[in-house]
Structures are given as C-alpha cells and as structure tokens.
Design a protein around this motif. Sequence first.
Motif, PDB file in Angstrom:
ATOM      1  N   ILE A  15       0.850  -1.177   0.003  1.00  0.00           N
ATOM      2  CA  ILE A  15      -0.017  -0.076  -0.029  1.00  0.00           C
ATOM      3  C   ILE A  15       0.841   1.183   0.108  1.00  0.00           C
ATOM      4  N   ARG A  16       0.349   2.343  -0.528  1.00  0.00           N
ATOM      5  CA  ARG A  16       1.279   3.532  -0.669  1.00  0.00           C
ATOM      6  C   ARG A  16       0.877   4.309   0.797  1.00  0.00           C
ATOM      7  N   LEU A  17       1.835   4.793   1.146  1.00  0.00           N
ATOM      8  CA  LEU A  17       1.752   5.711   2.514  1.00  0.00           C
ATOM      9  C   LEU A  17       1.597   7.116   1.985  1.00  0.00           C
ATOM     10  N   LYS A  76       3.719  10.016  -1.362  1.00  0.00           N
ATOM     11  CA  LYS A  76       4.360  10.059  -2.625  1.00  0.00           C
ATOM     12  C   LYS A  76       5.659   9.325  -2.504  1.00  0.00           C
ATOM     13  N   SER A  77       6.326   9.173  -1.638  1.00  0.00           N
ATOM     14  CA  SER A  77       7.740   8.553  -1.366  1.00  0.00           C
ATOM     15  C   SER A  77       7.753   7.370  -0.501  1.00  0.00           C
ATOM     16  N   TYR A  78       6.518   6.851  -0.270  1.00  0.00           N
ATOM     17  CA  TYR A  78       6.718   5.496   0.468  1.00  0.00           C
ATOM     18  C   TYR A  78       5.460   4.392   0.103  1.00  0.00           C
ATOM     19  N   ILE A  79       6.072   3.289  -0.210  1.00  0.00           N
ATOM     20  CA  ILE A  79       4.996   2.197  -0.331  1.00  0.00           C
ATOM     21  C   ILE A  79       5.717   1.127   0.956  1.00  0.00           C
ATOM     22  N   VAL A  80       4.782   0.541   1.556  1.00  0.00           N
ATOM     23  CA  VAL A  80       5.003  -0.453   2.364  1.00  0.00           C
ATOM     24  C   VAL A  80       4.295  -1.711   2.288  1.00  0.00           C
ATOM     25  N   ARG A  81       4.734  -2.848   2.724  1.00  0.00           N
ATOM     26  CA  ARG A  81       4.321  -4.043   2.901  1.00  0.00           C
ATOM     27  C   ARG A  81       3.255  -4.239   3.712  1.00  0.00           C
ATOM     28  N   ASN A  85       0.288   5.367  14.516  1.00  0.00           N
ATOM     29  CA  ASN A  85       0.137   6.622  15.539  1.00  0.00           C
ATOM     30  C   ASN A  85       0.050   7.774  15.052  1.00  0.00           C
ATOM     31  N   GLY A  86      -1.065   8.192  14.946  1.00  0.00           N
ATOM     32  CA  GLY A  86      -1.461   9.490  14.288  1.00  0.00           C
ATOM     33  C   GLY A  86      -1.044   9.568  12.902  1.00  0.00           C
ATOM     34  N   ASN A  87      -0.076  10.258  12.485  1.00  0.00           N
ATOM     35  CA  ASN A  87       0.294  10.394  10.905  1.00  0.00           C
ATOM     36  C   ASN A  87       1.577   9.411  10.731  1.00  0.00           C
ATOM     37  N   MET A  88       1.783   8.650  11.320  1.00  0.00           N
ATOM     38  CA  MET A  88       2.909   7.978  11.312  1.00  0.00           C
ATOM     39  C   MET A  88       2.937   6.390  11.480  1.00  0.00           C
ATOM     40  N   VAL A  89       3.593   5.544  10.772  1.00  0.00           N
ATOM     41  CA  VAL A  89       3.269   4.042  10.594  1.00  0.00           C
ATOM     42  C   VAL A  89       4.893   3.587  11.114  1.00  0.00           C
ATOM     43  N   GLU A  90       4.783   2.471  12.106  1.00  0.00           N
ATOM     44  CA  GLU A  90       5.912   2.158  12.571  1.00  0.00           C
ATOM     45  C   GLU A  90       5.996   0.584  11.974  1.00  0.00           C
ATOM     46  N   GLN A 103      13.619   0.987  13.147  1.00  0.00           N
ATOM     47  CA  GLN A 103      13.403   2.132  14.284  1.00  0.00           C
ATOM     48  C   GLN A 103      12.701   3.349  13.536  1.00  0.00           C
ATOM     49  N   GLU A 104      12.806   3.441  11.990  1.00  0.00           N
ATOM     50  CA  GLU A 104      12.419   4.488  11.311  1.00  0.00           C
ATOM     51  C   GLU A 104      10.734   4.580  11.468  1.00  0.00           C
ATOM     52  N   LYS A 105       9.970   5.789  11.569  1.00  0.00           N
ATOM     53  CA  LYS A 105       8.605   5.669  11.404  1.00  0.00           C
ATOM     54  C   LYS A 105       8.423   6.421   9.967  1.00  0.00           C
ATOM     55  N   LEU A 106       7.653   6.074   9.392  1.00  0.00           N
ATOM     56  CA  LEU A 106       7.076   6.511   8.081  1.00  0.00           C
ATOM     57  C   LEU A 106       5.941   7.202   8.166  1.00  0.00           C
ATOM     58  N   PRO A 107       5.827   8.565   7.417  1.00  0.00           N
ATOM     59  CA  PRO A 107       4.875   9.345   7.489  1.00  0.00           C
ATOM     60  C   PRO A 107       3.594   9.006   6.429  1.00  0.00           C
ATOM     61  N   ILE A 108       2.357   9.346   6.885  1.00  0.00           N
ATOM     62  CA  ILE A 108       1.217   8.997   6.123  1.00  0.00           C
ATOM     63  C   ILE A 108       0.880  10.356   5.448  1.00  0.00           C
ATOM     64  N   GLY A 109       0.756  10.313   4.071  1.00  0.00           N
ATOM     65  CA  GLY A 109       0.325  11.538   3.422  1.00  0.00           C
ATOM     66  C   GLY A 109      -1.252  11.509   3.506  1.00  0.00           C
ATOM     67  N   LYS A 110      -1.703  13.032   3.407  1.00  0.00           N
ATOM     68  CA  LYS A 110      -3.146  13.251   3.916  1.00  0.00           C
ATOM     69  C   LYS A 110      -4.156  12.219   2.714  1.00  0.00           C
TER      70      LYS A 110
END
Length: 235
Positions: free
Chosen positions: A186-188, A190-195, A203-208, A213-220
């Motif tokens: 799934i696309r999180l 413009k810059s991130y795709i995650v399995r 957590n809010g607008n972030m995905v663990e 350790q990095e948390k990835l941002p979720i676009g609106k």
Amino acid sequence: MKINCVIIDDEPFAQELIEGYIQKIPYLNLVASCGNVFEAIEILQNNEIDLLFSDVQMPEINGIDFIRSLKTPPFVIFITAHPNFAIDGFELDAVDYLVKPASFDRFLKSVNKVLKVIKEKPSVKNPVSESLFVKEGHKLQRIRFDEIFYIEGMRDYVKIMIKDRMIVTHMTMKRIEDQLPKAQFIRLQKSYIVRISAIKSINGNMVEIYDFQEKLPIGKQYKDNLFSTFGLTDL
C-alpha cells in the motif's frame, strides 16, 4: 468463474448478514456457514475452498489462531467487532479486515480484491510471480515480495528495504508500484510504499514498521485508504 467460500462465525445474525451479501455476488459460491472452527476444518478437508470469511473472537479457538494453524490457508477476510486485532490479521496476509457491521459496499470491495488476485494468478505456479528483479550495480537482483518491508522513492531511484540490507536501484516509484501485488502493498505517501503485513502500528500520521526504528509518514491523500484497508476509522 466461481469462488468457493466458507463463513466461520458463532453469531447467527452475523452469519445471516454475510450469507445475504454472498447471495448478491454472482461469482461467490457459499459452500458452508460454520458456527465454529471445528466445523470449518471438516469442510476444508473435503472441499476446495478459495475464500474464508472469519470472525476473530469465537469460543475455544479464535479466528486468527485457526488461520495461523493452517499449512496452506485460502484467502481470508476477517469480519469482526474488534478492530484492535487488525494488525494480527494482516500479519497472516489477510486480504482485508472488516469491522462489524460491515456495509455491502465495503464487503464487495474486499471480495473484488480476491477476484482480482485469482484472475491474475498464473494457472501454473511460477516462483517468479512471487518476486521481482531489479538492477543492482552490474547484476539483476531477485527480491521476493515477502522480503520487502518498505520502499522509499528518491527522484529516479528507489531504496528497497529488506531485513538484512538496503537495495538502491534506478527505477521510479510508479514503475515499481506497478510490479507489486496490490493485495500485499500500500502507498503511504508519494515517497513511501509499505508491505501491509510489515506494519506494526499506526500512531497519528506515522507508521511503525517491524524490525525498523524509522517511522514512516502517512500522506493526507493516502490516509483514508490506509485506514480503510485495516477496517479502521481515523484515530
């Protein structure tokens, strides 16, 4: 094409609702409606079942533990009143996770995912269809889809994060997204795709992500689709 399916739910009302939905979809064939997993085991042993609609919390054995116990489970759509089990469900590569009472439109969207995957599946299992090749240096590197945790785009390059290392290849996000199975990624933003099954928490607008350790941002513009995939409402 007919998709043979089974319902597992200990609530008669929930069974009737799902049965009614199934009757409206021509390509679904309801083989059995079971009140517990023990009834379902017998059905699975004696029939070719493509799809399970399973509750999570049931007496004796819950739906997640039951699916985990199957060596080669069919496609699974969890339908439950407990959204907090969604992450566990997607760890098992469930097609979808619906929260009761699921609307028919939401139910149909989930079933159409299964239909799409079945139509695209090769008649003879081909291991290449479970992976992709990318150019790394002077060689073509094969990467299994289940190895990928997430992908980060960097203009005309992408970083593919697998458990042991990072692979950088000359490829656009659009091109690599087209090669990934839609039911697994799934696309999180413009810059991130995650399995999907690699998502540990939201957590809010972030995905663990598991093992990172990095948390990835979720676009609106992608947030509604992400929450819909897990059968969740915004936190």
